[in-house]
Design a protein around this motif. Structure first.
Motif, short mmCIF file in Angstrom:
data_model
loop_
_atom_site.label_atom_id
_atom_site.label_comp_id
_atom_site.label_asym_id
_atom_site.label_seq_id
_atom_site.Cartn_x
_atom_site.Cartn_y
_atom_site.Cartn_z
N SER A 1 32.66 52.32 44.59
CA SER A 1 33.02 51.03 44.89
C SER A 1 31.86 50.08 45.06
CB SER A 1 33.63 50.98 46.22
OG SER A 1 32.89 51.39 47.15
N ALA A 2 30.83 50.51 45.54
CA ALA A 2 29.28 49.97 45.81
C ALA A 2 28.91 49.30 44.24
CB ALA A 2 28.42 50.69 46.62
N MET A 3 28.89 50.44 43.44
CA MET A 3 28.73 50.05 41.98
C MET A 3 29.28 48.95 41.19
SD MET A 3 27.80 53.86 40.59
CE MET A 3 26.26 54.63 40.67
N ALA A 4 30.74 49.21 41.40
CA ALA A 4 31.23 48.12 40.77
C ALA A 4 31.15 46.65 41.23
CB ALA A 4 32.67 48.29 40.99
N ARG A 5 31.01 46.69 42.85
CA ARG A 5 30.70 45.28 43.31
C ARG A 5 29.17 44.83 42.63
NH1 ARG A 5 31.31 43.08 48.52
NH2 ARG A 5 32.33 44.74 49.26
N ARG A 6 28.28 45.65 42.63
CA ARG A 6 26.94 45.13 42.11
C ARG A 6 27.08 44.65 40.64
NH1 ARG A 6 22.50 42.54 42.75
NH2 ARG A 6 20.73 43.57 41.65
N THR B 1 35.08 48.09 33.59
CA THR B 1 36.49 48.17 33.95
C THR B 1 36.53 49.37 35.08
OG1 THR B 1 36.71 50.14 32.48
CG2 THR B 1 37.61 47.96 31.49
N PHE B 2 37.31 49.33 35.96
CA PHE B 2 37.16 50.03 36.99
C PHE B 2 38.58 51.13 37.30
CE2 PHE B 2 36.21 49.52 42.03
CZ PHE B 2 35.93 50.90 42.18
N LYS C 1 48.94 54.72 49.73
CA LYS C 1 48.52 54.92 51.26
C LYS C 1 47.42 55.85 51.52
CE LYS C 1 51.79 58.28 52.77
NZ LYS C 1 53.11 58.38 53.56
N SER C 2 47.13 56.82 50.34
CA SER C 2 46.16 57.49 50.76
C SER C 2 44.78 57.22 50.13
CB SER C 2 46.40 58.66 50.25
OG SER C 2 46.21 58.94 48.79
N MET C 3 44.71 56.27 49.60
CA MET C 3 43.65 55.50 48.74
C MET C 3 42.84 54.59 49.69
SD MET C 3 45.42 55.57 45.13
CE MET C 3 44.00 54.94 44.10
N ALA C 4 41.46 55.02 50.04
CA ALA C 4 40.68 54.18 50.92
C ALA C 4 40.04 52.89 50.10
CB ALA C 4 39.35 55.09 51.40
N LEU C 5 40.09 51.78 50.93
CA LEU C 5 39.30 50.68 50.59
C LEU C 5 40.25 49.79 49.53
CD1 LEU C 5 35.81 52.05 49.87
CD2 LEU C 5 36.82 51.18 52.21
N LEU C 6 41.52 50.36 49.27
CA LEU C 6 42.25 49.75 47.99
C LEU C 6 42.46 48.26 48.11
CD1 LEU C 6 43.43 50.28 45.37
CD2 LEU C 6 45.59 51.17 46.58
N ASP C 7 42.96 47.65 49.33
CA ASP C 7 43.44 46.37 49.36
C ASP C 7 42.09 45.35 49.16
OD1 ASP C 7 45.96 46.84 50.01
OD2 ASP C 7 45.70 46.72 52.10
N ASP C 8 40.87 45.78 49.72
CA ASP C 8 39.44 45.20 49.28
C ASP C 8 39.30 45.29 47.72
OD1 ASP C 8 39.64 44.60 52.04
OD2 ASP C 8 38.07 45.92 52.62
N LEU C 9 39.42 46.35 47.42
CA LEU C 9 38.89 46.36 45.93
C LEU C 9 39.97 45.55 45.08
CD1 LEU C 9 38.47 50.39 45.75
CD2 LEU C 9 36.79 48.54 45.85
N ILE C 10 41.08 45.67 45.20
CA ILE C 10 42.06 44.62 44.32
C ILE C 10 41.73 43.25 44.63
CG2 ILE C 10 44.45 43.95 44.28
CD1 ILE C 10 45.45 46.82 45.06
N ALA C 11 41.42 42.74 45.99
CA ALA C 11 41.09 41.45 46.01
C ALA C 11 39.79 41.33 45.25
CB ALA C 11 41.08 41.28 47.51
N HIS D 1 38.33 42.86 42.53
CA HIS D 1 37.90 43.03 41.12
C HIS D 1 39.42 42.61 40.40
CE1 HIS D 1 34.38 45.39 41.96
NE2 HIS D 1 35.14 45.88 42.93
N GLY D 2 40.52 42.47 41.00
CA GLY D 2 41.57 41.89 40.21
C GLY D 2 42.03 42.72 39.09
N ASP D 3 42.16 42.09 37.77
CA ASP D 3 42.84 43.01 36.85
C ASP D 3 41.71 43.96 36.11
OD1 ASP D 3 45.09 41.56 37.08
OD2 ASP D 3 44.34 40.07 35.42
N ARG D 4 40.48 43.86 36.52
CA ARG D 4 39.40 44.90 35.97
C ARG D 4 39.83 46.26 36.71
NH1 ARG D 4 34.97 43.03 33.27
NH2 ARG D 4 34.52 40.77 33.42
N LEU D 5 40.48 46.29 37.82
CA LEU D 5 40.77 47.58 38.58
C LEU D 5 42.08 48.08 38.25
CD1 LEU D 5 40.23 49.56 40.72
CD2 LEU D 5 41.31 48.09 42.52
#
Length: 796
Positions: A602-607, A616-617, A625-635, A637-641
């Motif tokens: 997640s830190a690499m993709a942010r950078r 692409t991610f 519901k078991s996937m950590a940080l998912l909402d923040d990542l969707i916000a 990275h959008g379609d790249r995730l």
């Protein structure tokens, strides 16, 4: 910046050559006047070089600062006042130490200031005939003697001296603990190391004041600049010292089975009469008394002065004495007791871009190397958590590295343990620090400290006198370098994952980190230490963030964090450390994460997004519901995730995700082993090292001697050969032979115990090196990897 020529193993400059017929790459302004000084190679001497005088107070007070100009502008220069070439940078000096054939140590004990005929006649009247010792002896004589006499200096043997050192430190502090004021040099730091040195050598305790006088005289005679009227008195002291050493040795011959290094030498003389000779023992007796205590006394005085000049750091080690081993290394680096050594060029050679002729004398300023920004980041900063502090060259390096280094480390650690327990409230008194003027060995002649005896901790808590901090004999491991953090918040991000936000207790900025970095978290008093990748924003200097999955079948670390850690708690961490770096120059990246492996990715993709890298991610998990940080990542990275949730019937097809091999694309992945294995198979046809992965677990288990084979390791720089038994790791075999190697996890995960391989095939068992790095066979992790055959050659 300089580098080592692999063909000659000598330093060369990477700086562009200047327009000079002599080959000097350093600018000296306008053409020198006809009367200007020139170096022996014809190079005009700059004004700063012409003024260089190591006997001035500026050099005595702070050698690295005194030669800063040289380190930054003219790293190799000729000193007309001294008649020596002066070398000031780390890489050049380490390369000189590494090659003791081209750079002979034969002048290490030569008088740097020639004495007059009257003083020479005095020395002759005492029969003074100091011969070669381990310090100034050339090959092929040096290494056979070193091998024969090494054993008493190994960590295993040194352990026997620890109780005596502790007892002496306690007894001497007892003498002044209630006084409120003391000169630590006069009242403990000179006499205790001298007593330890005499005990180690097996020398009866003679008059200490006289031995101190003799030792100082020897230093002035060899490395100082005594005035003509002082030379005769110095010569008498040195002559008496020589005769005393001979008398002590004669007494020892009557009882060679007694304990002590000199008696050990006498016993070895019977088996190796051509190696351990009478004249050699006499010279070592005198040199050993000086070497075994004076540098330790000076180093400890320097360390106490430095620590008390940094009250925040002093308070930290008083509160957490586990920091002492690395604090000792940083003190030795920042303000060591050995300012410089000397070498003689045995052939024409090029150092730092400067041509130096055979026969030239070199002053290699190790204290300057220890402040070289090219090797030590923020080199002038006093940082007791510095991860490479033990790279310091105070003990030298290679075949002539100080054999007594670990005895000195032990004594310094015990002194600091005693002072931090019993005198945490002491402070430096107002004073001026003075030094015995010489080029090489330095320590303050006095260190006055003050405290309020009514605040002595033992007056209200006698248990202060009961504990003792374990001594690490040898280079400190990464386990010794920790920092306190406060748990600012604990947030449940899934039913089984919590996110911890960690800040500094004093509110200061946290150390900088790059994507892919991890920290080690100590799990209270459990003895467990676990690695967790940083998953926050690297630009957030206020805090570290980690996400921890509760693993029911794990080793206990995650369970402890989930059940014990709450907001406001204090934890201890190590790092950050990074062996999973993002290449910020790449054109395109594919990021793949599985489960808790999302944390570093997640830190690499942010950078990558911040840098504008095409990426692409892909994130896989059992359910959203078991996937950590998912909402923040969707916000972010959008379609790249792309989210691959198993309960939605979506499974990642790695072959399709990767597509056609592309040399401009890098793949970064972290997750379960089966995922990483599948990716490795899919990447088999891609360019080497397209796939970069992060592992959280190692398959390394306890060595089974029945399934391993013994092998030998030749250490090129140290000149010795070490046998590695079938049931022992290379790391432990090296440490048993008194060779310094850093380490941390000792599971092949962290990369801190890496050593360079010069010859031989390696059986790589770590999870740090890439495929190309393994194929290159130029480095290995000493904690777990072994030799495929019977022999390796290492650059140690």
């Amino acid at each position: 910046m300089s580098q080592v020529n692999p063909e000659t193993n000598t330093p060369e400059s990477t700086a562009p050559a200047a327009a000079s017929t002599q080959g000097c790459p350093f600018p000296h302004g306008q053409a020198a006047a006809p009367s200007a000084a020139h170096a022996p190679n014809g190079c005009p001497v700059s004004a700063r070089a012409a003024d260089f005088d190591p006997f001035e107070d500026g050099y005595q007070q702070d050698p690295p600062e005194y030669v800063r100009w040289a380190r930054e502008q003219e790293p190799v220069f000729y000193s007309p006042k001294l008649g020596y070439w002066v070398v000031t940078r780390y890489d050049d000096i380490k390369a000189i130490f590494r090659d003791n054939i081209t750079f002979s140590p034969s002048i290490a004990l030569e008088k740097i200031t020639p004495t007059g005929p009257e003083a020479n006649a005095v020395l002759a009247s005492y029969g003074f005939a100091l011969n070669r010792t381990l310090v100034n002896e050339d090959e092929p004589a040096h290494m056979p003697r070193r091998r024969v006499l090494m054993e008493p200096f190994t960590p295993e043997e040194l352990k026997h001296h620890e109780p005596m050192v502790r007892r002496l430190a306690r007894e001497y502090v007892d003498r002044f603990i209630n006084d409120g004021r003391a000169d630590l040099v006069d009242q403990i730091l000179w006499e205790v190391p001298l007593t330890v040195a005499l005990h180690f050598l097996g020398v009866p305790e003679e008059d200490m004041d006289m031995l101190r006088k003799y030792s100082i005289a020897h230093t002035v005679n060899t490395w100082g600049r005594p005035k003509p009227e002082e030379q005769v008195a110095v010569a008498h002291a040195v002559g008496n010292f020589w005769q005393l050493a001979g008398k002590i040795l004669d007494k020892m011959r009557q009882n060679p089975d007694a304990p002590g290094w000199m008696q050990y030498g006498l016993r070895k003389q019977k088996d190796h009469p051509d190696v351990v000779t009478d004249s050699y023992l006499h010279s070592m007796m005198m040199a050993g008394i000086v070497a075994a205590h004076e540098t330790t006394a000076n180093a400890t005085a320097n360390a106490i002065k430095l620590l008390l000049q940094h009250p925040d750091v002093w308070r930290e080690i008083c509160e957490d004495r586990s920091l002492i081993p690395n604090a000792v290394e940083e003190c030795l680096r920042h303000n060591g007791s050995v300012a410089a050594w000397r070498r003689l060029a045995t052939k024409d050679v090029r150092i730092g871009g400067v041509d130096i002729a055979a026969g030239a004398k070199l002053l290699i300023v190790t204290s300057s190397a220890n402040h070289d920004e090219g090797h030590f980041a923020d080199a002038d900063l006093f940082d007791i958590r510095r991860e490479n502090a033990s790279d310091q060259l105070t003990f030298g390096y290679g075949a002539h590295q100080c054999m007594g280094k670990n005895l000195a480390r032990m004594e310094m650690q015990i002194f600091l343990d005693e002072f931090t327990r019993r005198l945490p409230h002491m402070r430096l008194a107002v004073q001026s620090f003075t030094y015995v003027p010489n080029t090489s060995f330095r320590g303050p002649e006095h260190v006055w400290v003050e405290w309020d005896p009514s605040e002595n901790p033992e007056r209200t808590d006698p248990s202060v006198l009961e504990g003792e901090t374990p001594v690490r004999i040898g280079e400190p491991s990464g386990h010794a370098v920790n920092r306190p953090v406060v748990v600012e918040s604990v947030t449940a991000v899934t039913p089984d994952i919590v996110k911890l936000r960690l800040t500094a207790p004093d509110g200061r900025a946290m150390p900088r980190w790059a994507p892919g970095s991890h920290i080690d978290v100590e799990c209270g008093d459990t003895g467990l230490s676990r690695q967790y990748s940083l998953c926050g924003d690297p630009d957030d200097a206020c805090a570290f963030e980690i996400a921890v999955l509760r693993e029911l079948d794990g080793r206990g670390g995650s369970a402890w964090i989930h059940s014990h850690v709450k907001s406001g708690d204090r934890l201890r961490i190590r790092g950050p450390r990074n062996h999973f770096r993002l290449d910020e120059t790449i054109e395109r990246a594919i990021f793949i994460a599985g489960g808790i492996g999302i944390t570093p990715v997640s830190a690499m993709a942010r950078r990558a997004k911040a840098l504008g890298i095409d990426y692409t991610f892909h994130y896989s998990g059992r359910s959203r519901k078991s996937m950590a940080l998912l909402d923040d990542l969707i916000a972010l990275h959008g379609d790249r995730l792309q989210v691959w949730a198993k309960d939605e019937g979506r499974r990642a097809d790695y072959a399709a995700i990767l597509g056609t091999p592309d040399a401009s694309t890098q793949v970064y992945a972290c997750g379960p082993r089966r995922m990483l294995d599948a990716l490795a198979e899919c990447c088999a046809a891609w360019p080497d090292d397209t796939l970069r992965v992060e592992h959280f677990q190692s398959t390394l288990g306890t060595l089974d001697p029945n399934k391993e084979h013994a092998f030998e390791v030749a250490l090129k720089d140290s000149g010795i050969t070490v046998m590695v038994p079938a049931g022992q790791t290379l790391l432990h075999a090296l440490r048993a032979a008194n060779i310094d190697v850093q380490s941390d996890c000792e599971e092949g995960l962290c990369g801190s115990c890496e050593v360079r391989v010069l010859e031989g095939d390696v059986d790589h068992r770590d999870v740090v090196l890439t495929r190309a790095e393994r194929d290159a066979n130029t480095k290995m992790m000493s904690c777990c990897s072994r030799a495929c055959g019977k022999r390796l050659v290492l650059e140690l």
